[in-house]
Design an enzyme around this catalytic site. Sequence first.
Site, short mmCIF file in Angstrom:
data_model
loop_
_atom_site.label_atom_id
_atom_site.label_comp_id
_atom_site.label_asym_id
_atom_site.label_seq_id
_atom_site.Cartn_x
_atom_site.Cartn_y
_atom_site.Cartn_z
N GLU A 83 0.85 -1.18 0.00
CA GLU A 83 0.00 0.00 0.00
C GLU A 83 0.89 1.24 0.00
OE1 GLU A 83 -2.43 0.38 3.68
OE2 GLU A 83 -1.68 -1.62 4.14
N CYS A 120 -3.78 -3.76 4.16
CA CYS A 120 -2.83 -4.76 4.69
C CYS A 120 -3.20 -6.20 4.32
CB CYS A 120 -2.75 -4.65 6.21
SG CYS A 120 -2.44 -2.98 6.77
N THR A 163 3.07 3.84 15.43
CA THR A 163 3.00 2.44 14.99
C THR A 163 3.70 2.20 13.66
OG1 THR A 163 0.93 2.77 13.76
CG2 THR A 163 0.71 2.25 16.09
N SER A 211 -10.80 2.65 13.45
CA SER A 211 -10.12 1.55 12.75
C SER A 211 -10.00 0.32 13.66
CB SER A 211 -8.74 1.99 12.25
OG SER A 211 -7.81 2.12 13.30
N HIS A 244 -3.08 -10.15 11.86
CA HIS A 244 -2.51 -8.88 11.39
C HIS A 244 -2.20 -8.05 12.65
CE1 HIS A 244 -1.75 -5.12 9.54
NE2 HIS A 244 -2.82 -4.55 10.05
N LYS A 253 -6.65 -7.12 21.99
CA LYS A 253 -8.10 -6.93 21.95
C LYS A 253 -8.76 -8.03 21.09
CE LYS A 253 -7.54 -1.88 21.80
NZ LYS A 253 -7.64 -1.34 23.14
N SER A 364 -7.67 -2.45 6.04
CA SER A 364 -8.63 -1.38 6.24
C SER A 364 -9.42 -1.18 4.97
CB SER A 364 -7.90 -0.09 6.60
OG SER A 364 -7.28 -0.23 7.85
N1 CAA Z 1 0.82 3.24 30.48
C1 CAA Z 1 0.22 2.13 29.99
N2 CAA Z 1 -0.67 2.17 28.95
C2 CAA Z 1 -0.92 3.37 28.37
C3 CAA Z 1 -0.32 4.56 28.83
C4 CAA Z 1 0.59 4.47 29.92
N3 CAA Z 1 1.23 5.52 30.40
N4 CAA Z 1 -0.76 5.57 28.05
C5 CAA Z 1 -1.63 5.03 27.15
N5 CAA Z 1 -1.72 3.70 27.35
C6 CAA Z 1 -2.52 2.75 26.59
C7 CAA Z 1 -3.95 3.20 26.34
O1 CAA Z 1 -4.80 2.89 27.42
C8 CAA Z 1 -4.27 2.42 25.08
O2 CAA Z 1 -4.57 1.08 25.39
P1 CAA Z 1 -6.09 0.53 25.30
O3 CAA Z 1 -6.57 0.82 23.91
O4 CAA Z 1 -5.95 -0.93 25.57
O5 CAA Z 1 -6.84 1.29 26.34
C9 CAA Z 1 -2.94 2.40 24.33
O6 CAA Z 1 -1.93 2.65 25.30
C10 CAA Z 1 -2.82 3.45 23.24
O7 CAA Z 1 -3.06 4.69 23.82
P2 CAA Z 1 -4.05 5.73 23.13
O8 CAA Z 1 -5.32 5.04 22.70
O9 CAA Z 1 -4.17 6.92 23.98
O10 CAA Z 1 -3.18 6.06 21.86
P3 CAA Z 1 -3.47 7.07 20.70
O11 CAA Z 1 -4.77 7.74 20.86
O12 CAA Z 1 -2.26 7.91 20.56
O13 CAA Z 1 -3.55 6.16 19.39
C11 CAA Z 1 -4.09 4.47 17.85
C12 CAA Z 1 -3.72 4.77 19.31
C13 CAA Z 1 -5.47 5.05 17.57
C14 CAA Z 1 -4.14 2.97 17.64
C15 CAA Z 1 -3.05 5.12 16.92
O14 CAA Z 1 -1.79 4.59 17.15
C16 CAA Z 1 -3.39 5.00 15.45
O15 CAA Z 1 -4.14 5.77 14.88
N6 CAA Z 1 -2.74 3.99 14.76
C17 CAA Z 1 -2.93 3.80 13.33
C18 CAA Z 1 -4.17 3.04 13.02
C19 CAA Z 1 -4.10 1.61 13.45
O16 CAA Z 1 -3.04 1.02 13.58
N7 CAA Z 1 -5.27 0.99 13.64
C20 CAA Z 1 -5.34 -0.41 13.99
C21 CAA Z 1 -6.55 -1.07 13.34
S1 CAA Z 1 -6.55 -0.73 11.59
C22 CAA Z 1 -5.40 -1.81 10.94
O17 CAA Z 1 -5.02 -2.77 11.56
C23 CAA Z 1 -4.86 -1.52 9.57
C24 CAA Z 1 -3.48 -1.00 9.67
O18 CAA Z 1 -2.53 -1.74 9.68
C25 CAA Z 1 -3.29 0.46 9.78
#
Ligand code: CAA
Length: 444
Positions: A83, A120, A163, A211, A244, A253, A364
């Site tokens: 991609e 992906c 990520t 997502s 994945h 999860k 996605s």
């Molecule tokens: N200590 C321990 N854990 C902590 C922490 C700390 N100090 N601070 C945060 N965390 C935890 C949070 O609780 C969260 O875990 P849970 O979801 O289990 O509650 C985790 O760390 C991540 O924290 P946030 O949710 O606050 O992180 P964020 O808002 O910055 O973003 C995300 C997380 C949305 C996944 C972001 O990284 C993102 O947009 N990633 C790209 C999209 C993606 O990968 N999506 C996955 C599904 S889509 C897919 O799989 C296709 C693909 O490849 C892209």
Amino acid sequence: MESVGIDAIEIRPGKLRLDLAETFAPALDEAPEKYTEGLGLYASSFPDIHEDIVTMGANAAHRLMERKDLEPADIGRIDVATESAFDNSKPVSTYVAGCLEQVFAGDFHHANKGERKFACISGTQSLDDAYNWIKAGRSRGRAALVIATDTALYARGDAGEATQGAGAVAMLIDEEPAVVEMSQAQGYGSADETDFLKPNQQFPSVDGKRSVQVYLARMREALEDYEGVAGDTHPDDFRYIPFHTPFPGMVRKAALLGYRHVARGTDVEDGLAARIGRQPRRDDFDDEAAYEGAVREHMDALSGTDEYRDWFGRTIEPTLDVARHVGNWYTGSVHIARASALRRAREEGFDAAGERLLVGSYGSGAQAEIHAETVQEGWNEEIEALNLGDQLAARYDMSFAEYEQVHDAHNHAVETEIEGFTEPDGEFVFDGRGPMDERTYRFV
Ligand code: CAA
């Protein structure tokens, strides 16, 4: 018909490394634990200046062909899943073939080449295409080369920046494979979604939280569809379940939801009933909110049981070893998870031959696919031949300032002049652009 599946695997990570806890988190003024515990990531791999999706893919394929003593005439098909393509017409597989023709005698003029796109999941779709091509009797005894290669970069400041990752997985698909046989049965979960997309832009537009929900919903649909053809599943049916893995926290999860599903109505649910109760059934609730609340409570309790923890440690944790140190490779990610599990089996001296895997792919946009695989006798030798550990250890560790330069250097919209951080040796490198703006490559 003979069994068909993966006969050989090579993995090529980008040659640079960004430490997420030590380097990235402090620069963003974030807790390192968000990465190591929350997302489950320690480091990302990045391409050096001379690397891109073509060099990583060609370098993986080169080592695979040399190791298996193959010549171009042995390959009837080259599919690249990515991609991160930089051309809307000419497929990356033609560039990869051009690279390989620089070092092997003969050519790929009679090989069918293409490029697969569906976020992906296209790496797994390319495996499918190769499997179908062989099963249809069209291969003339030749093997297919499938290469999943990506530079999974996000715009600076995007939540997805945490990520990132880059690398390629090359796989040889053939009859009587050495590593895994693929099942005929597969299940799909597919819907028109806008969780993550790149409408003619280099870096993705992402609704990160959504997502995650879409991944889980489509994966559940795919599992139900798979069970519709293969029969109900049980937690002990599969030795490893590679998913994945955009980041290991995502798989945490998915695994809990998956376990709840496959344990339902089995001896496992019976065994847990005295401690955490039976799983809530929709029919027992008057409204959706009460049912969902009961499910959440049950899932919390389930995640703390010894049964679940043991199952996760045995079946899922080994699939995450590599992802934790390289980040998301998009199309290659689920294929790293499979290799990661088999590496762990080897490290632990476990004889995996005959064991079954359940492989959960996701793209996605969105689609999940689930199929089973059976580990073959030759797996140990193939995994032993991987030099992934050495490549990971040899990566150049970037400072935050260097990371910013490297991100700019790979950003198509930014002009930069920086030197590489590693010295290319015995590999294909990006060499500049030709008169039609095509990218050019040479072997050094
Ligand atoms: N200590 C321990 N854990 C902590 C922490 C700390 N100090 N601070 C945060 N965390 C935890 C949070 O609780 C969260 O875990 P849970 O979801 O289990 O509650 C985790 O760390 C991540 O924290 P946030 O949710 O606050 O992180 P964020 O808002 O910055 O973003 C995300 C997380 C949305 C996944 C972001 O990284 C993102 O947009 N990633 C790209 C999209 C993606 O990968 N999506 C996955 C599904 S889509 C897919 O799989 C296709 C693909 O490849 C892209």
